[in-house]
Each structure stands twice: as C-alpha cells, then as structure tokens.
Design an enzyme around this catalytic site. Structure first.
Site, PDB file in Angstrom:
ATOM      1  N   ASP A  47       0.827  -1.212   0.000  1.00 20.99           N
ATOM      2  CA  ASP A  47       0.000   0.000   0.000  1.00 20.99           C
ATOM      3  C   ASP A  47       0.861   1.263   0.000  1.00 20.99           C
ATOM      4  O   ASP A  47       0.692   2.145  -0.846  1.00 20.99           O
ATOM      5  CB  ASP A  47      -0.895   0.009   1.241  1.00 20.99           C
ATOM      6  CG  ASP A  47      -2.364  -0.220   0.905  1.00 20.99           C
ATOM      7  OD1 ASP A  47      -2.778   0.111  -0.210  1.00 20.99           O
ATOM      8  OD2 ASP A  47      -3.094  -0.723   1.774  1.00 20.99           O
ATOM      9  N   THR A 139      -7.682  -5.222  -0.134  1.00 19.95           N
ATOM     10  CA  THR A 139      -6.504  -5.688   0.609  1.00 19.95           C
ATOM     11  C   THR A 139      -6.643  -7.128   1.094  1.00 19.95           C
ATOM     12  O   THR A 139      -5.681  -7.889   1.075  1.00 19.95           O
ATOM     13  CB  THR A 139      -6.226  -4.758   1.809  1.00 19.95           C
ATOM     14  OG1 THR A 139      -7.421  -4.634   2.602  1.00 19.95           O
ATOM     15  CG2 THR A 139      -5.806  -3.376   1.332  1.00 19.95           C
TER      16      THR A 139
END
Length: 350
Positions: A47, A139
C-alpha cells in the site's frame, strides 16, 4: 494532433503499470516465503510503496496537481523498520525499458518518500485537478492472492477525465472474471479511459506499454432475466440481504460474479463479466471513499455502462474525500433500467 489528456493518460498508465509490478513482486515474495504472511505487513508495505510510486510519477510531471489517496505516512514515521522495508521496495522499483522509466520519477531518499506519500492527504474539491488513487484496492483479496486493483484517476473541476486501473492478477476469459482464477505467470491486465474517448484494455508489461484494444460495449439485454449480477458478498457495510431480495424479485441468479474489490466489480461490469450491480448500504450515512470508485467508474461509463446512485444521481467526485452527496449504486442497462429502479424502490421501502 494529440488527443486531449494524451500526456496525462500516458503517465498515468505507466505509473499504474510500475505500481502494479511492485505489488506483484510483494505477492511473489510471499509465495517464496521471503515475506511472512502471518500479519498484515505485506499489504501494508505494498500500500505505502505503491502510493509513493504513483504520486511521485504524477507529481514529477504535473507539479501543480493535487492528490487524494488512502494512506498517510505517520505509521512509517513511527515504525522505522517498516519504513525501511517500504523504502527498499520503492527504491528498487523500475520499468525494464530505460527510456520509458525516465518519464517517471522515484524518490531519492526515505524522507522524501514520506513527504510524497503525505501529498495524498489532500481534501479534494470542486476546483482544479485532483488525482485520486487507491494503491491496493481489495486488501483482503490481495492477502489471499485473489483479485485486487491499483487505481488512479484524474478529476478536473469535480469530474472524472482519466481513469486507469491495474489488475495484476486478472485473466480475462470471454469477459469473465473469477476471484480465484489468477495470472500466476504474467502481470495481469490494465484498463484505462479518457472522458469521451472510450475505454481500452492491455496486458501489463515489465517495460513499456503493450498495445491496447478498445473495450466494445456488450449488446443490450432484452429482459431482466438475461442480466448477470456482480456482487461483493464479503462487504460488511452493505445490506447483503436486501441485495439478495432485489435479485430474487427480478428473477436473477445471485450472487453471480462475486468479487471483494470495489474497483474489480467496476472492471467486471465494464468488460462484460456482468451487467447489473446494486449496492445498498446498511446505513444511509455510510462513508463511501472516492478512491473506491474513481477510475473504475469512468472505465465502466466509457465502455457504455450506466451508473448512478440509488436516487438516480450521478456520482459527485467533487464532494471531497468521500461521496458525501451520493447513496449506494445502481448499474443496469438502459433497456431494463426502469424495471430495475422500480424494484429498488420497492425493496428499499420494505
């Protein structure tokens, strides 16, 4: 003469390609056991690193533009070891083609990287040029090695003008997308769009951009029973029971194509892997972040899709960091939209 936004589109596509390759590298390190999967550190690293690369490339080419991103660098400042792991990944990420890579930029120090990540903390708004990005959308799916997305969109004066979504695990088979059918040998696919210029898809490469092909709009359905649902059953914030009741009332098989990533649901609808999606939040004040929609939303519209919120309103990307002026989502072909909306009203009233 170049088409409008030609440079912006090129840089955005290259930036997403480089960031997608970085995320794929993290996944392959997990598979090899180099990175532990015991906690959430792999997706945290991906990320932060992907956001740094995306913003750095855009900021280098368009220094006056603003950003709205998911991450802030505070966690990295507090965790020196995590910061080092992210920096090692960012500083070693390049496109294979030197001339192409030179169009982008990479932070020259860990400290500069932190500042670049924080550029994504902007408020958004209705004036000027704002790039909206989600470095890893989905995610949980990323951690499971399923479908996830790297998204980037340019919003100008509150309106999407460019959308690019990298799908590093995507294999397209007759337009169909499956959560667990992933590209293990290659780097997946990238889709992009410019307002008024249609949508296109290409393979993600390790160097320059590969040739793209235009996404052709699927033929309109004749009746609602021909619709193929696209769903996200793992969502904790949406009213899955009402969405199931709606599908049942229309006589549509449910859940159809089930994808965790919000951006991947847009992509499935854009490429013909589905033709209807209705998202009903459990709470009317549920926050829907702009980066979960910007990019994929434009790609779907430019491929011929029709998207509004549950009240029939266009999405307002000038409202700030979240879609505060919109509630839920309806994607359905024009030929059956009136019937779908009537059923939506009925289910919402129960």
């Amino acid at each position: 003469m170049d088409l409008p936004y030609a440079k912006e589109r090129l840089i955005a596509e290259l930036a997403v390609q480089r960031a997608a390759l970085l995320t794929k590298k993290v996944l392959r390190e997990i598979d090899k056991g180099t990175i532990s999967k015991s906690d959430k550190s792999p997706v945290t690293i991906a990320d932060f690193a992907a956001q740094a690369l995306l913003i750095c490339a855009i900021h280098h080419n368009f220094p006056d533009d603003k950003f709205v991103g998911e991450e802030a660098a505070d966690t990295l400042r507090e965790d020196v070891e995590l910061q080092k792991r992210v920096w090692d990944l960012v500083s070693g990420s390049y496109l294979d083609d030197r001339e192409t890579n030179a169009l982008l930029s990479t932070p020259v120090s860990s400290e500069q990287m932190l500042g670049i990540i924080d550029l994504g903390c902007g408020p958004g708004g209705r004036t000027g040029r704002v790039w909206m990005l989600d470095p890893v959308d989905g995610t949980a799916a990323f951690m499971r090695g399923q479908q996830y997305a790297v998204s980037l969109a340019l919003v100008e004066d509150g309106h999407e003008v460019i959308g690019v979504v990298g799908c590093p695990n995507l294999i397209l088979e007759n337009g169909e997308i499956h959560e667990d059918r992933v590209d293990e040998e290659g780097y997946g696919m990238m889709l992009s769009a410019v307002r008024g210029q249609g949508s296109s898809v290409r393979r993600i490469a390790s160097g320059g951009l590969e040739a793209a092909r235009k996404i052709e709009r699927p033929l309109d359905v004749v009746g609602v029973k021909e619709l193929h649902w696209v769903e996200g059953t793992a969502s904790a914030s949406n009213d899955i029971d009402k969405q199931w009741k709606l599908a049942k009332s229309l006589g549509i098989s449910w859940p159809g194509t089930d994808l965790y990533s919000s951006q991947m649901r847009y992509i499935a609808l854009a490429v013909g892997g589905g033709s209807i999606n209705v998202t009903i939040p459990k709470k009317k004040d549920k926050i829907s972040w702009v980066w979960d929609h910007a990019g994929g939303h434009l790609i779907l519209k430019e491929s011929g899709g029709l998207v509004t919120d549950l009240n029939g309103k266009e999405f307002d990307f000038g409202a700030g960091r979240y879609l505060g002026e919109n509630y839920g989502r309806v994607v359905a072909p024009m030929s059956v939209r009136e019937e779908v909306m009537a059923s939506v009203v009925q289910v919402l009233g129960e």
